[in-house]
Scaffold this motif. Structure first.
Motif: not given
Length: 535
Positions: A207-208, A236, A238, A241, A245, A257-258
């Motif tokens: 995850a971000p 991780y 932007a 992410q 996406q 985005g995860e």
């Protein structure tokens, strides 16, 4: 033309010389007679070839010494050299093996046999590359598509009357989608030769904000796949992410985005598996090698979308729900023509649902499914209290069932009809929550639309000055109303787990009904193989 094909043609020019001078000058008439007898004998096993050669008095088109014969040989060998590019069985169309057999044919009888063999291979190639290797319904019974097979006699007659190279170049589908799939196939094959997309990304999900080796592997794989530029980041951020996406959008996933378990599973699919999907998509494109209509409806079952296409451009698209995965509920694949829509439709319950679902419920409780009318053979509603449902079974139940128009109707407030023997159509639904899911396979086979009103407006826009106003005026009556389309629209229910956008972006979807896996296995049995190419 590729360097390989240029070398091949030079090599075959030498073979043409060998063939031209292999026959001694003396006894030429006897040898010609022996050649034609061999052609007649070999062609007798195939009605089309027998008819073709009979019309030519068994004169050859491939093995002679004329410039036309040489041009035909060269064109066929060049086409065979590219057969693997199109996902055809390269072993079956091996130009080197064919040249070796031609060189080994020394007697008139052997040359006559090779003459017929080249015609047989030509006819096989022409059909394979134009309308597909497989008969789809024999592989997957739910594919009800009518493949536009051409006349085998027309193939060989057309070839003889045309420029050989131009004729062979005209055989593959001319659709933009086929050209894009071919290009992406070659790109993937080069990528496979260079090691693919690198190491898989391990772990249960990222995850971000995360960092470490897993994020680095994710970053590197996204770079290799073309979803982000090279970067030194180990966090991780932007950029990653946004790349995730983009990957999710190209694979029909929720674009949050995860890199969760589902996203990583798709991310880790190897290049070879993606190549299989593209090869299957090319075969499917060959099955539909005919005009689709300047305006048509394109329902990609596994993309869970229905689109209106105008001149190969999406002018309207909505989410869809398709048939459930149970074998008796899967949506079939076929093409037909939409003739009309019904506003405020009644739902006439299919017999299979009546006897398999509703009759057992009525036998337990005669007031079950109370929103459905039970009707006799003349369409008159019957009183449930006067019927002993337990006396009937699936074969003897004498009644029909109908749900009158309403907002709660199973078909919603509009349905779109392209009359077909499978009783499949597009329609509205009151069950809107299902459209929020990634995988939307829940219906009894028909295609439910998320935005059916807008879909109707788009269809009516070519015949109504105020399509929304017209539609709403019919809707407000609450009465069932048929609205004909002035220009009926072709509808294509397709199943593409690999497809492109007009931008060239390659997309992949899940094999919801396991149809493409069966098609790939059938293609592999015919000699089709995944390959890696240099360059």
């Amino acid at each position: 033309m590729t360097t390989f094909n240029q070398l091949l043609l030079r090599k075959f020019a030498l073979l043409a010389f060998v063939i031209a001078f292999a026959v001694p000058a003396h006894d030429a008439s006897a040898q010609t007679t022996a050649f034609r007898q061999a052609v007649a004998e070999g062609a007798s096993q195939d009605e089309v070839l027998a008819e073709f050669y009979r019309g030519r008095e068994f004169e050859g088109i491939w093995t002679g010494a004329t410039g036309r014969d040489r041009a035909r040989r060269n064109a066929l060998l060049a086409a065979f050299a590219s057969a693997g590019d199109h996902g055809l069985p390269a072993v079956q169309y091996d130009p080197n093996a064919l040249m070796a057999r031609l060189q080994a044919a020394n007697t008139p009888a052997e040359k006559g046999a090779m003459e017929v063999e080249m015609s047989r291979l030509f006819l096989s190639y022409a059909r394979d590359i134009q309308t597909g290797i497989l008969t789809p319904s024999r592989v997957v019974s739910e594919i009800r598509r009518e493949v536009p097979l051409r006349s085998r006699l027309g193939y060989i007659q057309g070839f003889v009357e045309s420029s050989p190279a131009s004729y062979l170049a005209s055989l593959p589908p001319s659709s933009p989608e086929y050209a894009r799939l071919l290009r992406e196939k070659l790109n993937l094959e080069r990528l496979l030769a260079n090691g693919g997309w690198g190491a898989t990304v391990t772990g249960g999900g990222l995850a971000p904000g995360a960092s470490g080796a897993g994020v680095v592997a994710l970053r590197d794989r996204l770079v290799a796949m073309g979803y982000m530029e090279r970067s030194a980041t180990q966090t991780y951020d932007a950029t990653i992410q946004a790349a995730v996406q983009r990957f999710q959008q190209a694979h029909g996933l929720t674009a949050d985005g995860e890199a969760g378990a589902g996203t990583l599973r798709e991310l880790n699919v190897p290049v070879a598996s993606r190549l299989q999907q593209v090869i299957v998509a090319m075969e499917r494109e060959r099955w539909m090698n005919r005009p689709r209509g300047e305006r048509h409806v394109w329902v990609n079952l596994v993309d869970f979308t229905a689109a209106i296409m105008d001149n190969d451009r999406v002018t309207y698209q909505t989410r869809s729900v398709i048939g459930a995965t149970a074998s008796d509920r899967q949506s079939p694949e076929f093409s037909d023509v939409m003739e009309y829509m019904v506003i405020n439709p009644s739902w006439y319950v299919p017999r299979s649902i009546i006897v398999n679902e509703y009759l057992p419920a009525l036998q337990r409780n005669r007031n079950a499914v109370s929103h459905i009318e039970i009707t006799d053979s003349r369409g008159r509603a019957i009183n449930r209290s006067n019927v002993n449902f337990s006396q009937f079974n699936a074969s003897t139940f004498p009644y029909s069932m109908r749900q009158p128009p309403s907002r709660g109707n199973a078909l919603g407030l509009v349905k779109f009809i392209f009359p077909n023997q499978y009783n499949i159509y597009l329609h509205d639904t009151p069950a809107k929550s299902l459209f929020g899911r990634e995988v939307r396979a829940f219906s009894h086979g028909c295609i439910r639309l998320n935005d059916p009103f807008d879909f109707a407006y788009a269809l009516l826009a070519v015949q109504e000055a105020d399509p929304e106003g017209y539609f709403q005026s019919q809707l407000r009556t609450g009465r069932e109303a048929r609205v004909n389309l002035d220009n009926p629209v072709p509808v294509h229910l397709v199943y593409r787990t690999a497809f492109t956008h007009t931008t060239g972006q390659l997309n992949f979807r899940g094999d919801v009904y396991n149809r493409d896996s069966r098609i790939w296995n059938a293609l592999a049995n015919e000699g089709v193989a995944v390959r890696a190419i240099g360059g």
